[in-house]
Enzyme design. Structure first.
Site: not given
Length: 560
Positions: A291-292, A310
């Protein structure tokens, strides 16, 4: 008046250059042995305090508390009839207001001197390790199913270590300056906080990780929108209240539990989103990354967002025939079954040389059969080794895996294999042996007390399979006394683990000693507990100041 105070504060910050305390050391982990009666009494008092009432938890946005929202509950996973917290959940409007609050607070926070920011986190660390030590333990024990020692390591020692060592590392980072300046020139570097805000998505399994995911960027002058795990709201809110008591200004961290997908989509839609700080599942991290990336390609952001994460692991122990069998067995039990295997670093696959397997198996099964998962309350189970898994979804996933063993010709149940959710989500520590080194049990992360063993004949053949069996690269261990074997394994499995252990279990990285993180599909390997991760939350500006004046635009070579 406000502008005058801000300028006054900046001026005061320039009157001296302060040094952070030189002797920052790891917080001592209290053993909670039988003779530590005062600690036990204080812990029981806090357990009773949380058990006697349901803690009401608000949204906290710009310092304002909002209780009148849709409510959800957090239960004790060891007694799912016991509601320990009732918390408000954010709406889309709340998310937008949290972003606005973060942006507003940023104007003052980025100009707050490092000394003042550091003092807040120093004080919070001291409050956690003294005044609120047993309260932090109780919230983590009841809400996240930890035993007292695991909670002590996590919610007190590691949490305090993150806050204190981050200050030390930040000071070192700020002191990293250009080594050269020409005559008449002064070169320097400014480590600015990111221009937008940081979105922190925190997990259930470590209270300390939640603290670091919000604390590390905040220390560097950033403001944070924080979505805590619904299964750790009580301990996370308790820790957040301690930060506020330590002097954290309103709006620097905004606490918004609620629907993960809605909150994430709302945050990622904002042009000022500048960084993701994440710990959780590989799948969710990949979805957010996509999405980013899509939003970045469409030009929605002012900056290229930082992505720090992580995720999962399928961590291994490799036991050579030269190993101390007893030590390797006990280390494997700790690595696989401490905190019910709910650590991203937990040992979940085991490779043992055939020559020592009979004795190894005997000791492994004997000790594992001694473990009985038990709930902790103010009146029982305080000395247990294992507790419940975190929720029904985890229990169901593990139960289904255990049920499949009996119908799989490549698997043999060695011990455990029992699960009961009538009172809490309890799964017996389970060990299964496989004849197939690439069986799905050797590749799938179950995130629970399920260990799969493969007995090998030839080390040269098994090493490539250890390396390629999974998509992860988080932690791994070799047990051997033969230095040639240790060197061979260390070099051939170079990219199989971001944290590699020799004659020690695959869990238990300590801040200031072993910076933690893995690569491949285990995350971005930015190494929590080191200066490396802090550098992801600043954007340096190189400054060159010239003191000489020129008298001609031409250089000597331009003259005939």
């Amino acid at each position: 008046m406000r502008s005058f105070l801000l300028l006054h504060r900046r001026g005061v910050a320039q009157l001296a250059y302060f040094q952070t305390p030189k002797h920052v050391t790891n917080e001592i982990v209290k053993p909670f042995a039988k003779h530590d009666q005062l600690d036990w009494d204080l812990l029981k008092s806090e357990l009773f305090s949380f058990s006697d009432t349901t803690t009401k938890i608000p949204l906290v946005i710009g310092g304002k508390e909002y209780y009148n929202r849709d409510l959800k509950t957090q239960v004790n996973p060891g007694n799912h009839k016991q509601v320990i917290a009732e918390y408000a959940t954010a709406t889309e409007k709340d998310v937008r207001e949290a972003i606005d609050a973060a942006q507003t607070a940023k104007k003052d926070w980025l100009n707050t001197s490092f000394d003042d920011r550091a003092a807040i986190f120093y004080k919070a660390a001291d409050l956690i390790s003294t005044k609120y030590r047993h309260r932090m333990l109780a919230a983590t024990i009841l809400g996240q199913g930890k035993n007292v020692y695991q909670a002590e390591i996590d919610a007190v020692a590691e949490l305090a270590d993150f806050f204190r060592f981050n200050i030390k590392y930040a000071h070192q980072l700020y002191n990293t300056q250009p080594p050269e300046s020409s005559n008449g020139v002064w070169n320097r570097v400014e480590y600015r906080p990111l221009e937008g805000f940081v979105y922190a998505v925190t997990p259930f399994n470590f209270t300390a990780i939640a603290a670091n995911l919000v604390g590390a960027p905040a220390l560097m002058g950033n403001t944070v929108v924080w979505k805590p795990s619904q299964y750790a709201v009580l301990s996370n809110y308790t820790m957040f209240q301690i930060l506020r008591e330590a002097g954290l200004p309103e709006g620097v961290i905004n606490f918004i539990p609620g629907d993960p997908e809605m909150i994430t989509n709302s945050v990622l839609a904002d042009k000022n989103f500048n960084a993701l700080h994440f710990t959780g599942s590989t799948q969710v991290f990949g979805d957010i990354w996509a999405k980013i990336a899509n939003n970045t390609a469409q030009g929605k952001y002012r900056d290229f967002p930082r992505i720090v994460g992580e995720t999962g692991g399928k961590n291994f122990h490799l036991v050579d025939k030269s190993a101390n069998v007893s030590h390797a067995v006990l280390s494997t039990i700790r690595g696989a079954f401490e905190y019910q295997g709910q650590k991203c670093s937990a040992t979940s696959r085991l490779y043992v040389d055939a020559e020592i397997w009979p004795e190894f198996k005997k000791q492994l099964v004997q000790h594992t059969n001694e473990i009985v998962p038990t709930n902790t309350s103010a009146t029982n189970g305080l000395h247990r080794f294992m507790g419940p898994v975190i929720h029904k979804n985890s229990f169901d996933k593990l139960s289904a895996a255990i049920d499949s063993i009996k119908d799989d010709s490549e698997l043999e149940l060695l011990c455990g294999g029992l699960a009961n959710a009538s009172e809490g989500y309890f799964v017996k520590p389970t060990i299964v042996q496989t004849s197939n080194p690439v069986h799905s049990f050797m590749t799938t992360e179950f995130f629970g007390p399920l260990l799969t063993v493969y007995v090998y004949e030839d080390l040269d053949q098994i090493l490539p399979q250890i390396d390629s069996a999974t998509k992860y690269g988080l932690t791994g261990s070799v047990f051997a006394s033969d230095r040639k074997i240790i060197r061979k394994v260390q070099e051939e499995l170079r990219y199989s683990a971001g944290n590699f252990y020799i004659n020690d279990k695959s869990t238990g990285a300590v801040v200031g000693q072993q910076p933690f993180g893995g690569s491949r599909m285990s995350g971005t390997n930015d190494k929590a507990g080191s200066a490396s991760i802090l550098s992801r939350f600043v954007t340096p500006r190189a400054i060159k100041e010239n003191f000489y004046e020129i008298s001609d635009y031409r250089y000597p070579s331009n003259y005939e």
